[in-house]
Motif scaffolding. Structure first.
Motif, PDB file in Angstrom:
ATOM      1  N   GLY A   1      86.860  36.217 109.300  1.00  0.00           N
ATOM      2  CA  GLY A   1      87.311  34.838 109.443  1.00  0.00           C
ATOM      3  C   GLY A   1      88.797  34.641 109.215  1.00  0.00           C
ATOM      4  O   GLY A   1      89.466  33.926 109.970  1.00  0.00           O
TER       5      GLY A   1
ATOM      6  N   ASN B   1      79.767  38.180 113.001  1.00  0.00           N
ATOM      7  CA  ASN B   1      80.408  37.665 111.797  1.00  0.00           C
ATOM      8  C   ASN B   1      80.552  38.811 110.790  1.00  0.00           C
ATOM      9  O   ASN B   1      79.559  39.442 110.425  1.00  0.00           O
ATOM     10  CB  ASN B   1      79.543  36.536 111.230  1.00  0.00           C
TER      11      ASN B   1
ATOM     12  N   TYR C   1      84.370  36.121 105.849  1.00  0.00           N
ATOM     13  CA  TYR C   1      85.692  35.500 105.928  1.00  0.00           C
ATOM     14  C   TYR C   1      86.770  36.422 105.383  1.00  0.00           C
ATOM     15  O   TYR C   1      87.779  36.668 106.022  1.00  0.00           O
ATOM     16  CB  TYR C   1      85.711  34.161 105.184  1.00  0.00           C
TER      17      TYR C   1
ATOM     18  N   ILE D   1      80.001  33.666 105.061  1.00  0.00           N
ATOM     19  CA  ILE D   1      79.419  33.652 106.407  1.00  0.00           C
ATOM     20  C   ILE D   1      79.566  32.282 107.051  1.00  0.00           C
ATOM     21  O   ILE D   1      79.947  32.164 108.223  1.00  0.00           O
ATOM     22  CB  ILE D   1      77.941  34.107 106.355  1.00  0.00           C
TER      23      ILE D   1
ATOM     24  N   THR E   1      83.118  31.648 108.389  1.00  0.00           N
ATOM     25  CA  THR E   1      83.425  32.406 109.607  1.00  0.00           C
ATOM     26  C   THR E   1      82.622  31.891 110.793  1.00  0.00           C
ATOM     27  O   THR E   1      83.139  31.812 111.908  1.00  0.00           O
ATOM     28  CB  THR E   1      83.210  33.906 109.363  1.00  0.00           C
ATOM     29  N   ASP E   2      81.352  31.529 110.571  1.00  0.00           N
ATOM     30  CA  ASP E   2      80.569  30.921 111.657  1.00  0.00           C
ATOM     31  C   ASP E   2      81.267  29.667 112.189  1.00  0.00           C
ATOM     32  O   ASP E   2      81.315  29.440 113.406  1.00  0.00           O
ATOM     33  CB  ASP E   2      79.166  30.546 111.173  1.00  0.00           C
TER      34      ASP E   2
ATOM     35  N   ILE F   1      84.210  30.748 114.332  1.00  0.00           N
ATOM     36  CA  ILE F   1      83.747  31.276 115.620  1.00  0.00           C
ATOM     37  C   ILE F   1      83.368  30.119 116.548  1.00  0.00           C
ATOM     38  O   ILE F   1      83.734  30.115 117.730  1.00  0.00           O
ATOM     39  CB  ILE F   1      82.577  32.258 115.414  1.00  0.00           C
TER      40      ILE F   1
ATOM     41  N   VAL G   1      75.465  39.427 111.970  1.00  0.00           N
ATOM     42  CA  VAL G   1      76.223  39.482 110.720  1.00  0.00           C
ATOM     43  C   VAL G   1      76.304  40.935 110.276  1.00  0.00           C
ATOM     44  O   VAL G   1      75.279  41.617 110.166  1.00  0.00           O
ATOM     45  CB  VAL G   1      75.555  38.647 109.602  1.00  0.00           C
TER      46      VAL G   1
ATOM     47  N   LYS H   1      69.618  34.778 111.496  1.00  0.00           N
ATOM     48  CA  LYS H   1      70.705  35.753 111.578  1.00  0.00           C
ATOM     49  C   LYS H   1      70.140  37.171 111.621  1.00  0.00           C
ATOM     50  O   LYS H   1      69.043  37.440 111.139  1.00  0.00           O
ATOM     51  CB  LYS H   1      71.631  35.625 110.357  1.00  0.00           C
TER      52      LYS H   1
END
Length: 196
Positions: free
Chosen positions: A39, A61, A64, A81, A84-85, A88, A99, A119
Motif C-alpha cells: 500500500g 494485496n 500496507y 489489508i 491497501t484494499d 487498490i 492476499v 479473501k
C-alpha cells in the motif's frame, strides 16, 4: 500428460523503474503475471500500478507497510489489508481477493478472518530468494532447478535489478518444459480460499 501451470508472482510492487523493466520482458514473451502491491508503494507510485493493470496482469494485496503479521495484533493485521484494499480500489478501480502476507507469515486466526470475507491467502511453493543474487544467471539456474511440480506459485520481487535478465532465461526454459503461465485470478470464486 499432466497439465503444468506456473503462476509467476512478484512482491513489493510497484517499484519503478524496475517494475517497468519487468513489464517489458513479460510483454516480449506474452506472459501474464500477478503483482502483489504494498500500500505505501501504491500510494506513491499509482501510475506504475496502473501500467501493471493496463498490461493485463493481476494484482494482490501485500499489506500496507510490509510488517510481519505475526508481530501484529489481529486489529493491526486487518488495518494493513483494509488500507491497501482501499488504495487498490481508489487508484486501480478494482477489487482483489488475493492476499499475500509479508514473508508468508500469518496466524491461523487472521487467515480464517480473511477467508470468512472472501479473501484468498496466497503464499508460494518456489522461492529462490532472488534478492540474494548474486546475479541473473544464478537466479535463473536456481529457479530452473526447481521447475519440477505440476503447479507452481513462484515468488520473485519486482525491486530486484537482475530479475528481468533472469526471466529471459527462466521463461523460455519453463515453456520448453511444458509450463503454461497463468496469472492468479483476482476473484474469490476460483479457489477454495487458500492457494499454497
Amino acid at each position: 500428460m499432466e497439465e503444468k501451470i506456473l503462476h509467476l508472482t512478484f512482491d513489493g510492487a510497484p517499484h519503478p523503474p524496475k517494475t517497468e523493466a519487468l513489464l517489458n520482458v513479460l510483454d516480449e514473451f506474452g506472459i501474464k503475471a500477478t503483482f502483489f502491491m504494498e500500500g505505501h508503494r501504491l500510494e506513491k507510485e499509482p501510475e506504475t500500478a496502473r501500467r501493471i493493470i493496463a498490461a493485463g496482469h493481476s494484482v494482490g494485496n501485500h499489506s500496507y507497510s510490509h510488517r510481519d503479521m505475526l508481530d501484529l495484533t489481529l486489529e493491526e493485521c486487518i488495518e494493513e489489508i483494509r488500507r491497501t484494499d482501499e488504495l487498490i480500489a481508489q487508484e486501480l478501480h478494482l477489487q482483489t481477493s488475493l492476499v499475500r502476507p509479508p514473508n508468508g507469515h500469518i496466524s491461523d486466526e487472521f487467515a480464517d478472518w480473511l477467508r470468512a470475507r472472501g479473501k484468498r491467502v496466497v503464499v508460494w511453493n518456489i522461492s529462490v530468494k532472488d534478492w540474494t543474487g548474486p546475479d541473473a544467471a544464478a537466479i535463473a539456474e536456481r529457479t530452473i532447478g526447481l521447475l519440477t511440480k505440476p503447479e507452481i506459485i513462484m515468488v520473485l520481487h519486482d525491486f530486484v535489478e537482475w530479475n528481468p535478465e533472469a526471466l529471459r532465461t527462466i521463461i523460455p526454459e519453463a515453456l520448453r518444459l511444458g509450463y503454461t503461465f497463468v496469472p492468479l485470478p483476482m476473484d474469490a470464486d476460483d479457489s477454495d480460499g487458500t492457494a499454497r
